[in-house]
Design a protein around this motif. Structure first.
Motif, PDB file in Angstrom:
ATOM      1  N   GLU A 498       0.849  -1.182   0.000  1.00 31.28           N
ATOM      2  CA  GLU A 498       0.000   0.000   0.000  1.00 31.28           C
ATOM      3  C   GLU A 498       0.895   1.247   0.000  1.00 31.28           C
ATOM      4  OE1 GLU A 498      -3.521  -0.160   0.069  1.00 31.28           O
ATOM      5  OE2 GLU A 498      -3.191  -2.310  -0.257  1.00 31.28           O
ATOM      6  N   THR A 499       0.484   2.289  -0.686  1.00 28.98           N
ATOM      7  CA  THR A 499       1.291   3.513  -0.733  1.00 28.98           C
ATOM      8  C   THR A 499       0.441   4.718  -0.374  1.00 28.98           C
ATOM      9  OG1 THR A 499       0.846   3.781  -3.098  1.00 28.98           O
ATOM     10  CG2 THR A 499       2.854   2.608  -2.487  1.00 28.98           C
ATOM     11  N   GLU A 500       1.111   5.693   0.229  1.00 32.91           N
ATOM     12  CA  GLU A 500       0.474   6.967   0.561  1.00 32.91           C
ATOM     13  C   GLU A 500       1.569   8.023   0.525  1.00 32.91           C
ATOM     14  OE1 GLU A 500      -1.486   8.351   4.568  1.00 32.91           O
ATOM     15  OE2 GLU A 500      -2.943   7.185   3.417  1.00 32.91           O
ATOM     16  N   GLY A 501       1.593   8.786  -0.565  1.00 36.57           N
ATOM     17  CA  GLY A 501       2.702   9.709  -0.750  1.00 36.57           C
ATOM     18  C   GLY A 501       3.979   8.934  -0.996  1.00 36.57           C
ATOM     19  N   ASP A 502       5.020   9.254  -0.244  1.00 36.64           N
ATOM     20  CA  ASP A 502       6.291   8.560  -0.368  1.00 36.64           C
ATOM     21  C   ASP A 502       6.457   7.439   0.649  1.00 36.64           C
ATOM     22  OD1 ASP A 502       7.139  10.190  -2.469  1.00 36.64           O
ATOM     23  OD2 ASP A 502       7.937  11.700  -1.096  1.00 36.64           O
ATOM     24  N   GLY A 503       5.431   7.230   1.465  1.00 29.92           N
ATOM     25  CA  GLY A 503       5.549   6.212   2.501  1.00 29.92           C
ATOM     26  C   GLY A 503       4.401   5.238   2.474  1.00 29.92           C
ATOM     27  N   LEU A 504       4.161   4.592   3.617  1.00 27.51           N
ATOM     28  CA  LEU A 504       3.056   3.653   3.765  1.00 27.51           C
ATOM     29  C   LEU A 504       1.972   4.281   4.625  1.00 27.51           C
ATOM     30  CD1 LEU A 504       5.033   0.329   4.394  1.00 27.51           C
ATOM     31  CD2 LEU A 504       4.117   1.210   2.239  1.00 27.51           C
ATOM     32  N   PRO A 505       0.713   3.925   4.405  1.00 28.23           N
ATOM     33  CA  PRO A 505      -0.382   4.525   5.169  1.00 28.23           C
ATOM     34  C   PRO A 505      -0.474   3.917   6.560  1.00 28.23           C
ATOM     35  CG  PRO A 505      -1.245   2.836   3.730  1.00 28.23           C
ATOM     36  CD  PRO A 505       0.226   2.933   3.429  1.00 28.23           C
ATOM     37  N   PRO A 506      -1.197   4.558   7.457  1.00 27.59           N
ATOM     38  CA  PRO A 506      -1.469   3.918   8.745  1.00 27.59           C
ATOM     39  C   PRO A 506      -2.395   2.727   8.546  1.00 27.59           C
ATOM     40  CG  PRO A 506      -2.720   5.947   8.536  1.00 27.59           C
ATOM     41  CD  PRO A 506      -1.782   5.904   7.359  1.00 27.59           C
ATOM     42  N   ALA A 507      -2.336   1.792   9.460  1.00 29.15           N
ATOM     43  CA  ALA A 507      -3.176   0.598   9.337  1.00 29.15           C
ATOM     44  C   ALA A 507      -4.659   0.946   9.326  1.00 29.15           C
ATOM     45  CB  ALA A 507      -2.876  -0.362  10.487  1.00 29.15           C
ATOM     46  N   GLN A 508      -5.018   2.080   9.902  1.00 30.14           N
ATOM     47  CA  GLN A 508      -6.414   2.504   9.928  1.00 30.14           C
ATOM     48  C   GLN A 508      -6.967   2.797   8.538  1.00 30.14           C
ATOM     49  OE1 GLN A 508      -4.078   3.507  12.041  1.00 30.14           O
ATOM     50  NE2 GLN A 508      -4.875   2.484  13.882  1.00 30.14           N
ATOM     51  N   HIS A 509      -6.089   2.910   7.537  1.00 29.28           N
ATOM     52  CA  HIS A 509      -6.536   3.176   6.176  1.00 29.28           C
ATOM     53  C   HIS A 509      -6.778   1.899   5.367  1.00 29.28           C
ATOM     54  CE1 HIS A 509      -4.921   7.607   5.929  1.00 29.28           C
ATOM     55  NE2 HIS A 509      -5.668   7.381   6.988  1.00 29.28           N
ATOM     56  N   MET A 510      -6.590   0.752   5.966  1.00 29.14           N
ATOM     57  CA  MET A 510      -6.833  -0.501   5.249  1.00 29.14           C
ATOM     58  C   MET A 510      -8.321  -0.649   4.930  1.00 29.14           C
ATOM     59  SD  MET A 510      -3.954  -1.919   4.730  1.00 29.14           S
ATOM     60  CE  MET A 510      -2.271  -1.781   5.317  1.00 29.14           C
ATOM     61  N   ARG A 511      -8.610  -1.276   3.810  1.00 28.64           N
ATOM     62  CA  ARG A 511      -9.999  -1.445   3.390  1.00 28.64           C
ATOM     63  C   ARG A 511     -10.744  -2.361   4.371  1.00 28.64           C
ATOM     64  NH1 ARG A 511      -6.875  -1.816  -1.092  1.00 28.64           N
ATOM     65  NH2 ARG A 511      -6.951  -4.089  -1.169  1.00 28.64           N
ATOM     66  N   PRO A 512     -11.925  -1.960   4.816  1.00 30.68           N
ATOM     67  CA  PRO A 512     -12.658  -2.781   5.796  1.00 30.68           C
ATOM     68  C   PRO A 512     -13.005  -4.176   5.285  1.00 30.68           C
ATOM     69  CG  PRO A 512     -13.510  -0.548   5.782  1.00 30.68           C
ATOM     70  CD  PRO A 512     -12.571  -0.652   4.611  1.00 30.68           C
ATOM     71  N   PHE A 513     -13.448  -4.266   4.023  1.00 29.54           N
ATOM     72  CA  PHE A 513     -13.866  -5.567   3.506  1.00 29.54           C
ATOM     73  C   PHE A 513     -12.675  -6.257   2.858  1.00 29.54           C
ATOM     74  CE2 PHE A 513     -16.526  -8.661   1.202  1.00 29.54           C
ATOM     75  CZ  PHE A 513     -17.445  -8.955   2.191  1.00 29.54           C
ATOM     76  N   SER A 514     -11.689  -6.574   3.689  1.00 32.58           N
ATOM     77  CA  SER A 514     -10.468  -7.172   3.167  1.00 32.58           C
ATOM     78  C   SER A 514      -9.817  -8.056   4.211  1.00 32.58           C
ATOM     79  CB  SER A 514      -9.471  -6.085   2.730  1.00 32.58           C
ATOM     80  OG  SER A 514      -8.910  -5.434   3.852  1.00 32.58           O
ATOM     81  N   MET A 515      -8.883  -8.869   3.732  1.00 37.26           N
ATOM     82  CA  MET A 515      -7.933  -9.554   4.601  1.00 37.26           C
ATOM     83  C   MET A 515      -6.619  -8.784   4.469  1.00 37.26           C
ATOM     84  SD  MET A 515      -6.285 -13.402   4.427  1.00 37.26           S
ATOM     85  CE  MET A 515      -7.571 -14.244   5.366  1.00 37.26           C
TER      86      MET A 515
END
Length: 664
Positions: A498-515
């Motif tokens: 997962e990418t967000e800008g030049d880094g990785l996003p916080p875990a809170q940004h993970m898609r709810p309907f996912s593993m």
């Protein structure tokens, strides 16, 4: 219209994609050599301009002659309406050939609500008659709430072959699997995910990748726990497959001889019932295995009269290969039962590999449905900048439809019957498949019957009460994930991708309907990610120059900094602290399912596989440092359970409720 335009038109009518968006936004166009190769794989003659013209006329004539669709996807529990060009009589047959409905229509055929399953609509008019294959699917596949009574859950993934024990002799087996799941279930894990356990083939002694199977509908006999055991796992960190198989197979041969001489009546009866239930498909598979012992694992090298399934016979030796499948099935079912009884609500989490080896049993048994002259692969992307040819056979979508998806239905039914979760590897293949021609032409995408394949997945998952995860990494078309999620399939979110800008996003940004997970067997472990081990491997193999490697390390530093910020990792943190912080992030993410890797739990640095390599990297060979007998007292497992369990598992629904009667 010039010849190339006719070729493009023919290719489009057969579902070949003319162009696609490649990695980094580059538009890729399929040139005539690729189009001819892909058409040939579909069984369409396009080697010359005349052949293209003939094929175009024949296809259009066949389409014009058809009065009704070849197949129709219906929603179970709802009426079905299909337009008819003239007055007709019709009746509906179930999968066993029993008539379940009948009627007459003038301009429309209206069926009463059907249950979940497969049906044949037979229509007769004054001057024509046709059949329509009906896939009556549930609205969605089962979700975690329906299966466990919780809104969120967590589990563990690991390589089955990597398990150490006091008796497996060198390769993790189904008995070790039961032991591991028992401990992990007590720690609060809902599931344990392992590498595919498809059959690799008795004669394929050099094949070790679980993603290069001989047949996905049968089981890997390497993991059968031999009676009496084979002694402790060697101390070596890497598996010696050839040496292990020599000892293991000698033990299985001896065990079968004892079974033949003195099997208890109940065992004999159970084995006979298994053979009868599996029927002709098992007999064909046993014939392949028997023939391969004499002529090799690739049927394309066999004598001509044996290359067709009608040629070889299983013979007495075939009973041994049937017995092996029975043993594997029995032990897997015992492991799943033990997991459920031990509190692991979902138990086994299994992978469905993308395809089978071109020379293996699955292709041999289904030669009339397979696309010849191509391999499934992937265009260049962040997983492999050079693109990939996986040397795996593809089913031709037109032929698969004509055979009513029988091979796929059988594969999914068997797999889902043994598991609480099934992950469909490279699920994009349900919509489109990237085929790489054997003649060296660039690859291209071929459209798949998405609605029908999605219906097959939903039907089999509903029948087996199995949760489904679609591995939707890579180049995903707009709207694809939404279609999967609306059908109940969970997405697959790998945090380090997962990418967000030049880094990785916080875990809170993970898609709810996912593993969600931090990494997979194809990615660096947490420890390896932090140290840039994957970057160093790419540099070592010549995939990156020194300057490119330095730039990648700079990008990795930005990713580490983002994780430090999101997970509150101090500069002085140890690898154990980093691992704990990332697992805490996974536990607190909104994703319905969260997975931690055993490699990460035990602090391993190197990954199980490096995509794009075969012998350059020790793929599929790394053992875990901890034996399954020590799982129960492992501080690392206890710590992981303490991190994950408290924040996941909120009660949701009554899992004992009765299913909707209209769907049964």
């Amino acid at each position: 219209m010039n010849s190339d335009d006719k070729l493009r038109l023919l290719a489009q009518e057969w579902g070949i994609q003319m162009e696609y968006d490649g990695w980094c936004g580059h538009r890729q166009v399929c040139e005539p050599p690729t189009l001819r190769a892909l058409l040939s794989a579909l069984g369409i003659e396009a080697h010359s301009d005349a052949a293209v013209s003939d094929a175009l006329r024949a296809h259009r004539a066949a389409v014009s002659a058809r009065h009704l669709p070849h197949e129709h996807v219906a929603l179970a529990g709802a009426s079905v309406e299909i337009a008819a060009p003239s007055a007709c009589e019709w009746h509906v047959l179930d999968a066993e050939g029993n008539e379940v409905q009948a009627g007459r229509g003038e301009t429309e055929i209206t069926l009463q609500a059907l249950p979940v399953g497969y049906f044949t609509l037979v229509v007769e008019s004054a001057d024509w008659s046709e059949e329509v294959f009906i896939l009556s699917r549930p609205e969605a596949t089962p979700d975690i709430a329906a299966l466990t009574g919780t809104r969120t859950g967590w589990g563990v993934s690991g390589a089955l072959y990597a398990l150490r024990s006091a008796s497996n002799g060198g390769l993790g087996n189904y008995s070790d699997l039961a032991s591991a799941m028992g401990v992990l279930g007590q720690s609060g894990a809902l599931f344990f995910g392992i590498n595919p356990i498809h059959a690799l083939g008795w004669a394929a002694n050099d094949t070790i990748s679980p993603y290069s199977p001989s047949h996905r509908g049968f089981l890997n006999i390497d993991h059968i726990a031999a009676e009496g055991g084979l002694g402790p796992t060697p101390v070596d960190t890497l598996v010696d497959y050839v040496g292990f198989r020599a000892r293991h197979r000698m033990a299985l041969e001896a065990e079968y001889e004892r079974f033949e001489r003195g099997a208890a009546p109940i065992s004999t009866s159970a084995f006979r019932s298994f053979c009868e239930r599996e029927g002709a498909e098992l007999t064909q598979f046993a014939s392949f295995e028997t023939t391969s012992e004499r002529h090799g694992s690739d049927f394309r090298d066999w004598p001509a009269h044996l290359r067709n399934p009608s040629g070889p016979k299983a013979g007495p030796r075939g009973m041994f290969h049937k017995w092996l499948q029975w043993q594997a099935k029995t032990q897997i079912e015992s492991a799943q039962k033990a997991a459920r009884e031990g509190g692991m609500a979902l138990g086994l989490y299994l992978d469905l590999a993308v395809g089978a080896r071109p020379g293996g049993a699955e292709v041999w048994m289904h030669q009339d449905i397979v696309a010849h002259g191509v391999s499934i692969g992937a265009p260049p992307d962040h997983l492999s900048p050079g693109g990939q040819s996986w040397t795996l056979a593809a089913y031709a979508p037109n032929k698969l439809s004509q055979n009513r998806y029988e091979p796929i239905r059988s594969l999914l039914s068997k797999l889902m019957a043994r598991a609480g979760i099934v992950r469909i590897d490279h699920v994009l293949g349900l919509m489109r498949s990237f085929w790489v021609p054997d003649d060296g032409s660039p690859g291209g995408y071929v459209k798949q019957p998405f609605d029908s394949l999605l219906a097959v997945v939903a039907i089999e998952a509903w029948r087996n009460r199995c949760l489904v995860v679609g591995e939707d990494l890579g180049l995903v078309p707009p709207g694809f994930r939404e279609r999967l999620n609306n059908s109940g399939l969970y997405s697959y979110a790998v945090w380090q991708y997962e990418t967000e800008g030049d880094g990785l996003p916080p875990a809170q940004h993970m898609r709810p309907f996912s593993m969600t997970c931090f990494g997979t067997h194809d990615t660096p472990t947490i420890h390896g990610f932090w140290r840039g081990r994957d970057i160093e491997w790419w540099r070592k193999l010549g995939w990156l120059t020194a300057e490119q490697a330095e730039a990648n390390h700079g990008s990795r530093a930005q990713q580490r900094n983002s994780l430090r910020q999101h997970c509150n990792v101090p500069p002085s943190a140890t690898q154990g602290d980093i691992r704990k912080a990332i697992h805490t992030g996974l536990a607190q993410s909104p994703a319905a399912l969260a997975t931690v890797q055993l490699d990460d739990v035990f602090g391993c640095e190197d990954s199980q596989n490096l995509p794009g390599t075969i012998n350059e990297h020790p793929n599929w060979r790394r053992r875990l440092p901890v034996a399954v007998e020590d799982f129960a007292t492992s501080p690392a497992i206890a710590e992981t359970g303490a991190l994950m369990a408290p924040t996941r598992g909120t009660p949701a629904v009554d899992i004992n409720r009765e299913p909707d009667t209209c769907l049964t």
